[in-house]
Design a protein around this motif. Structure first.
Motif, short mmCIF file in Angstrom:
data_model
loop_
_atom_site.label_atom_id
_atom_site.label_comp_id
_atom_site.label_asym_id
_atom_site.label_seq_id
_atom_site.Cartn_x
_atom_site.Cartn_y
_atom_site.Cartn_z
N LEU A 33 -5.24 -21.17 -16.10
CA LEU A 33 -4.25 -20.09 -16.14
C LEU A 33 -3.04 -20.54 -16.94
CD1 LEU A 33 -4.42 -18.82 -12.45
CD2 LEU A 33 -5.97 -18.37 -14.36
N GLY A 43 -5.35 -15.39 -10.30
CA GLY A 43 -6.61 -15.82 -10.89
C GLY A 43 -7.86 -15.41 -10.15
N CYS A 48 -3.31 -12.02 -15.09
CA CYS A 48 -4.31 -12.53 -14.15
C CYS A 48 -3.79 -12.76 -12.75
CB CYS A 48 -4.89 -13.84 -14.69
SG CYS A 48 -3.67 -15.21 -14.75
N VAL A 108 -10.52 -14.27 -12.66
CA VAL A 108 -10.97 -15.45 -13.42
C VAL A 108 -11.98 -16.24 -12.59
CG1 VAL A 108 -10.25 -17.65 -14.43
CG2 VAL A 108 -8.87 -15.59 -14.81
N CYS A 121 -2.09 -20.16 -7.32
CA CYS A 121 -3.42 -19.73 -7.74
C CYS A 121 -4.49 -20.41 -6.90
CB CYS A 121 -3.64 -20.04 -9.22
SG CYS A 121 -3.82 -21.80 -9.60
N GLY A 152 -6.97 -17.17 -17.82
CA GLY A 152 -6.03 -16.11 -17.49
C GLY A 152 -4.65 -16.41 -18.03
N ASP A 174 -8.29 -13.02 -19.09
CA ASP A 174 -7.72 -11.97 -18.23
C ASP A 174 -6.21 -11.98 -18.43
OD1 ASP A 174 -7.06 -10.13 -16.30
OD2 ASP A 174 -7.48 -11.45 -14.60
N ASP A 182 -0.46 -15.02 -17.22
CA ASP A 182 0.43 -14.16 -16.44
C ASP A 182 1.87 -14.59 -16.66
OD1 ASP A 182 -0.24 -12.05 -14.06
OD2 ASP A 182 1.74 -12.95 -13.80
#
Length: 217
Positions: free
Chosen positions: A120, A84, A81, A87, A112, A101, A78, A103
């Protein structure tokens, strides 16, 4: 490269267009584009007004898993994200799925969900730090329009590189001049936006062969 609405099951919240337009100052736009605490958990005028998990992405996750035929052991990314949520929900609806993810926001990643810690990555969509063809599907929802056009092309090309023909990209767009005016009164972070024809030109320039859809205000 079909147009597919994979967010059709997402519950919608009513947007106060007039209030956002009144607060759409250069200062607020600059704050929102930092993607920090104010953007996610500050006042609505500069972002989400509180970005919290509420389960609304579960039906979207089911549709994504079904659309791409994902199964345990597959890898999905993703891009953009945030904290998350998607996710997390992808792994909930498809046990054994390896969901990750990425970002640009350190704040989002530091806040998150506990279940996605370690999944992530901090990074930018136009430089995805993964090998060619390393994912079964790559999702990017409401992220690529935050680049200027040239970088948007690069980001789309990156999605294609990681999962050729198995991407899904959703970006800000509009179908009529009236819709465009409403969008312009709402937008904070998007640096490039266009009618679908303009976005299709971006996809073609990037060599993108995956799926796509539009976010309409």
């Amino acid at each position: 490269m079909p147009e597919v609405d994979l967010l059709r099951a997402l519950s919608r919240t009513k947007r106060n267009i007039e209030k956002r337009a009144a607060a759409q100052t250069p200062e607020n736009i600059a704050i929102s584009r930092q993607y920090g605490r104010e953007y996610f958990d500050g006042p609505r005028e500069v972002g989400y007004g509180g970005y919290r998990y509420d389960g609304r992405w579960i039906p979207v996750a089911r549709d994504i898993v079904g659309h791409f035929g994902l199964k345990a052991g597959d890898r999905v990314l993703d891009v953009g994200c945030a904290k998350g949520f998607l996710v997390h929900d992808l792994m909930q609806v498809c046990p054994g799925l390896e969901a990750f993810g990425l970002d640009i926001s350190e704040y989002a990643l530091m806040h998150c969900m506990p279940e996605v810690v370690g999944r992530l990555h901090l990074g930018s969509a136009e430089r995805l730090p993964f090998p060619d063809g390393s994912f079964s599907a790559v999702i990017s929802i409401n992220t690529i329009h935050n680049f200027v056009r040239s970088d948007a092309v690069t980001a789309v090309r990156e999605v294609e590189r990681l999962a050729p023909g198995r991407g899904f990209i959703q970006v800000d767009s509009y179908h009529t001049p009236e819709q465009r005016e409403v969008f312009l009164s709402w937008v904070l972070t998007a640096k490039f936006h266009d009618y679908p024809k303009g976005w299709l030109a971006v996809f073609a320039e990037a060599g993108y062969t995956g799926d796509y859809y539009w976010t309409l205000v």
